[in-house]
Write a protein that holds these residues in place. Structure first.
Motif, PDB file in Angstrom:
ATOM      1  N   SER A  10      10.634   0.820  -4.041  1.00  0.00           N
ATOM      2  CA  SER A  10       9.240   1.158  -3.732  1.00  0.00           C
ATOM      3  C   SER A  10       8.274   0.324  -4.564  1.00  0.00           C
ATOM      4  N   GLU A  11       8.634   0.084  -5.823  1.00  0.00           N
ATOM      5  CA  GLU A  11       7.771  -0.711  -6.683  1.00  0.00           C
ATOM      6  C   GLU A  11       7.808  -2.189  -6.285  1.00  0.00           C
ATOM      7  N   GLU A  68       8.201  -3.269  -3.229  1.00  0.00           N
ATOM      8  CA  GLU A  68       7.354  -3.344  -2.035  1.00  0.00           C
ATOM      9  C   GLU A  68       5.877  -3.356  -2.414  1.00  0.00           C
ATOM     10  N   THR A  69       5.510  -2.554  -3.427  1.00  0.00           N
ATOM     11  CA  THR A  69       4.115  -2.536  -3.886  1.00  0.00           C
ATOM     12  C   THR A  69       3.718  -3.878  -4.482  1.00  0.00           C
ATOM     13  N   GLY A 124       3.165  -6.222  -1.575  1.00  0.00           N
ATOM     14  CA  GLY A 124       1.888  -5.911  -0.925  1.00  0.00           C
ATOM     15  C   GLY A 124       0.711  -6.380  -1.759  1.00  0.00           C
ATOM     16  N   THR A 125       0.820  -6.212  -3.077  1.00  0.00           N
ATOM     17  CA  THR A 125      -0.245  -6.653  -3.980  1.00  0.00           C
ATOM     18  C   THR A 125      -0.391  -8.171  -3.947  1.00  0.00           C
ATOM     19  N   TYR A 129       2.950  -3.702   3.291  1.00  0.00           N
ATOM     20  CA  TYR A 129       3.275  -2.908   2.111  1.00  0.00           C
ATOM     21  C   TYR A 129       2.004  -2.513   1.353  1.00  0.00           C
ATOM     22  N   HIS A 130       2.073  -1.346   0.758  1.00  0.00           N
ATOM     23  CA  HIS A 130       0.957  -0.824  -0.027  1.00  0.00           C
ATOM     24  C   HIS A 130       0.681  -1.747  -1.218  1.00  0.00           C
ATOM     25  N   ALA A 131      -0.606  -1.930  -1.522  1.00  0.00           N
ATOM     26  CA  ALA A 131      -0.998  -2.804  -2.636  1.00  0.00           C
ATOM     27  C   ALA A 131      -1.719  -1.996  -3.706  1.00  0.00           C
ATOM     28  N   GLU A 132      -1.524  -2.420  -4.938  1.00  0.00           N
ATOM     29  CA  GLU A 132      -2.244  -1.804  -6.054  1.00  0.00           C
ATOM     30  C   GLU A 132      -3.733  -2.133  -5.947  1.00  0.00           C
ATOM     31  N   SER A 133      -4.567  -1.183  -6.371  1.00  0.00           N
ATOM     32  CA  SER A 133      -6.007  -1.431  -6.405  1.00  0.00           C
ATOM     33  C   SER A 133      -6.426  -1.671  -7.848  1.00  0.00           C
TER      34      SER A 133
END
Length: 806
Positions: free
Chosen positions: A327-328, A330-331, A334-335, A353-357
């Motif tokens: 999961s990390e 993938e983040t 995405g980031t 993939y989900h990205a950090e804001s």
């Protein structure tokens, strides 16, 4: 204005002032240019000289025949010029119309948001976004640069990209090969560099195709023959200018051997081809491009967007470390995709993939075709981290745990995918240092990202057609060899391991052996743009007509260098600009149709050329026989015009409209000249045979009777010659062609064998020197015509069969 760009009101103000990117220039010739070039063509100047020549002798002697000859020649001049003008203007409008189908869009910032507009809607002071593959559409000044590299080769010929920094000038016609940035529009419309420099408007310049080269050679031969024959006549009879028949003979030779109509009908065939191809979904950007494609021996194609649909999906993520859970990982991916400014197709695939804001992108080395990698430095959780993404087979050499990663790669069966290595750059060097020394990169691998691309279902049908026509296909790709091989296998094309070669291996091949290497290999992988360019240059050096198909900026040098450049609609803007043909909706499967259309054009022009040259060789034979053996010269300027109508003009138009022969035409010159020398010899021989029989059978026959008999035999046999040209195995229009030939003979027969005294018919017969052919001579004319026609068709069939064996 800042980063927010122009407001709606500011754009409106500039539009009202005319400060918009609309040019009054066109990339096709203007109508006045077409008018001048056609009216004052070399052919028209020669024919005009003949007209003046005839008029001078008419005013000297008062011979009405010369006046009518002048009218006849002038009519041919005017009609040919009018038809040429109409066809060229239609072709221009067709090219202009289909070019509008290409969406020439540009991304600008207005009212603080990015907007997509047409490039001719750009106004002065617009903020324009420039990304990899984009063309600079107006002159401007860089206000933001993220490793922005601009290629100005289309303007200067210099292929080395130029780094552009803030406040540097960018010129319209150049394009971005790496990095990205913003520039402000300064010179738009006619003021831009690309519109001021005429060299940049060469897109529609007609580079001669192989067929056009052959036609030009034929024209030179015919024109030289005309000058030679006229010179011989003058040398033999230096006092002949006191004889009006001699003057008419010289004029006849010159008019007959100036092949104005041949070029005209070739242009008609090209224009019809463009129209038909535009209907099925391809934009032809050069008049002769379709015909050029029929000469191609090797097609070089990129994989992505051609064999595949460029619809990328992540098939698998294979972790190479226990440090990060999936999961990390993938983040992180995405980031990386979110904060990278270089939004290529691969990075857009990772945006799922989900990205950090709340992350700051600090520095970046954008992806380039040269290095096959990109780096991004981020401020993540209060720490600086440099992430790297690139081709697995390239970055694995710079990675820790290389052996374990390769073993996992094999065990997981990842070779069938496009594989990327994602990791952390650990050398502790700043990006500026690394950019200048990529060999210093050290990587802590995080994962392998395996991406697949959806293949085109019907692409193998196109490849099979190429193979059937002895056209080789070479895949020139930036991907790794095994992934390309897997795609080929998926579409049904088995390529052996020994037919693969990489860019690294290519670098080790010297120039002497390079062509042999190209011949042996089918997949060329991990190529840089200069590799593709070297391959195309080598093929062209060996005189192998080569097409290059691509969609990206990395394909551009090869597309420019190739004999035939083909781009995909969804490809980079600049690639579409320089291509000869653009395939709408990325339809690779249109290529067989374009190939067949090219063959149809070649076959059409070949058929029309046979008709033209048969008449030309008839004139040459008549001239030589009259010079050497004092045989009768049965032609006059107006009678040649009549033969042109019945044996060339009318048949040519039906061939141009109805020819459906898509077979590959081989040995153009050999086929053409072997055909016309035989046909012309049979027609001339038949004419003199008719003259001999009539002179023996009817001693009282007048000179005019004999000439009319010879003319009738000529026209009757040229109808059979038309059938010999058009009818072949598999022809779909046999009945139409037979009826058309019969109709031509009946029409001439109506004029020559009847005594109807209707005013228009009487005028036509007077103008074209058609006198009533007495029934006494019909038997000989018909018999000689039928026997000679049968001989002509039989001999041509035997000739064709013999040539096919060769």
């Amino acid at each position: 204005m800042g980063r927010k760009g122009l407001s709606h009101q500011e754009v409106s103000e500039r539009l009202n002032k005319g400060l918009v990117n609309k040019s009054t220039l066109t990339k096709t010739r203007t109508i006045p240019q077409i008018l001048v070039e056609n009216v004052f063509s070399v052919f028209n100047l020669v024919i005009s000289a003949i007209i003046v020549f005839l008029l001078i002798f008419y005013f000297k002697t008062g011979d009405n025949r010369l006046f009518y000859d002048t009218l006849g020649v002038s009519t041919v001049l005017v009609l040919n010029t009018l038809i040429a003008l109409i066809q060229e203007i239609r072709a221009k409008r067709a090219l202009d119309k289909v070019s509008l189908l290409l969406k020439k869009e540009v991304k600008v910032i207005r009212d603080s948001s990015e907007q997509i507009i047409n490039q001719n809607e750009v106004v002065a002071d617009d903020l324009i976004v420039l990304e990899r593959g984009d063309q600079v559409v107006v002159d401007g000044k860089v206000i933001e640069s993220n490793k922005l590299e601009i290629d100005e080769s289309l303007l200067t010929g210099e292929s080395v990209p130029i780094d552009k920094k803030i406040n540097d000038e960018v010129l319209s016609g150049s394009f971005c090969v790496s990095g990205n940035g913003l520039y402000i529009a300064e010179k738009v419309g006619d003021e831009s560099y690309a519109n001021r420099v005429t060299q940049t408007a060469k897109k529609f310049k007609l580079n001669l195709s192989p067929l056009q080269v052959k036609l030009n050679f034929i024209i030179k031969v015919l024109f030289s023959s005309a000058v030679f024959l006229v010179a011989l006549e003058i040398i033999k009879t230096p006092s002949g200018f006191t004889d009006n028949d001699f003057v008419r003979k010289l004029s006849t030779i010159m008019i007959s051997l100036v092949p104005q109509g041949l070029i005209l009908m070739s242009s008609v065939s090209f224009a019809l081809g463009i129209y038909r191809i535009s209907k099925i979904g391809a934009i032809v950007q050069k008049l002769n491009a379709i015909e050029s494609f029929s000469n191609v021996k090797i097609v070089c194609t990129d994989k992505t967007g051609t064999l595949t649909q460029n619809k990328l999906t992540v098939q698998k993520i294979t972790p190479l470390t226990d440090k990060y859970p999936l999961s990390e990982i993938e983040t992180l991916l995405g980031t990386y995709a979110k904060y990278s400014s270089d939004k290529n197709a691969t990075l857009r695939t990772l945006e799922i993939y989900h990205a950090e804001s709340n992350i700051n992108a600090l520095k970046e080395i954008p992806f380039s075709s040269e290095n096959k990698m990109s780096l991004l430095q981020l401020a993540l959780n209060g720490e600086k981290i440099t992430l790297i993404l690139g081709g697995f087979d390239i970055l694995i050499e710079k990675s820790k745990n290389k052996g374990e990663a390769n073993k996992l790669f094999e065990n997981e069966g990842l070779k069938v995918y496009r594989n990327l290595l994602f990791g952390i750059e650990t050398s502790r060097k700043n990006l500026g240092e690394l950019e200048n020394n990529l060999s210093a990169i050290s990587i802590e691998p995080i994962c392998i990202v395996s991406i697949s691309d959806q293949v085109r279902d019907d692409v193998m049908e196109a490849i099979n057609l190429f193979h059937k026509n002895d056209i080789e296909i070479k895949i020139l790709s930036g991907d790794n060899a095994l992934a390309v091989q897997a795609v080929a296998k998926e579409i049904g094309w088995d390529i052996n391991d020994d037919e693969l070669i990489s860019g690294t291996e290519i670098d080790k091949v010297d120039d002497a052996d390079f062509y042999n290497t190209i011949q042996r290999k089918k997949i060329f992988a991990r190529l840089k743009p200069e590799h593709k360019l070297r391959i195309i240059k080598t093929l062209r050096k060996e005189k192998i007509y080569t097409a290059m198909i691509g969609d990206g900026v990395n394909d551009l040098p090869a597309i420019k260098e190739s004999d035939m450049g083909i781009a995909m609609e969804e490809g980079s803007q600049i690639t579409k600009e320089v291509a000869d043909i653009v395939l709408l909706k990325n339809k690779f499967t249109l290529l067989p149709s374009i190939f067949e259309e090219g063959n149809k054009i070649v076959n059409t022009v070949a058929s029309i050329s046979k008709l033209f040259l048969t008449k030309n060789f008839m004139v040459i034979y008549f001239s030589l026989l009259s010079l050497a053996f004092m045989f009768e010269f049965p032609l006059t300027p107006r009678r040649v015009t009549l033969i042109n109508i019945f044996s060339i003009g009318l048949p040519s138009f039906i061939i141009a409209l109805k020819n459906a022969n898509t077979g590959r035409f081989k040995g153009f010159s050999k086929e053409l000249f072997s055909f016309v020398t035989i046909s012309a010899a049979i027609i001339v021989g038949a004419s003199y045979t008719g003259e001999l029989f009539i002179a023996k059978s009817f001693p009282q026959a007048s000179f005019e009777d004999i000439q009319m008999s010879m003319l009738s035999i000529m026209i009757a046999i040229t109808a059979s010659n038309f059938l010999a040209v058009t009818i072949h195995k598999g022809e779909k229009n046999i009945k139409l062609y037979i009826l058309y030939a019969a109709g031509l003979v009946l029409l001439y027969g109506f004029l020559a064998l009847t005594n109807i005294d209707f005013v228009i018919i009487r005028w036509l017969k007077l103008f074209y020197e058609i006198t009533y052919l007495k029934s006494d001579y019909w038997g000989i004319v018909i018999t000689v015509s039928l026997i000679s026609s049968a001989v002509l068709i039989s001999v041509q069939m035997l000739r064709q069969k013999y040539q096919q064996k060769d």
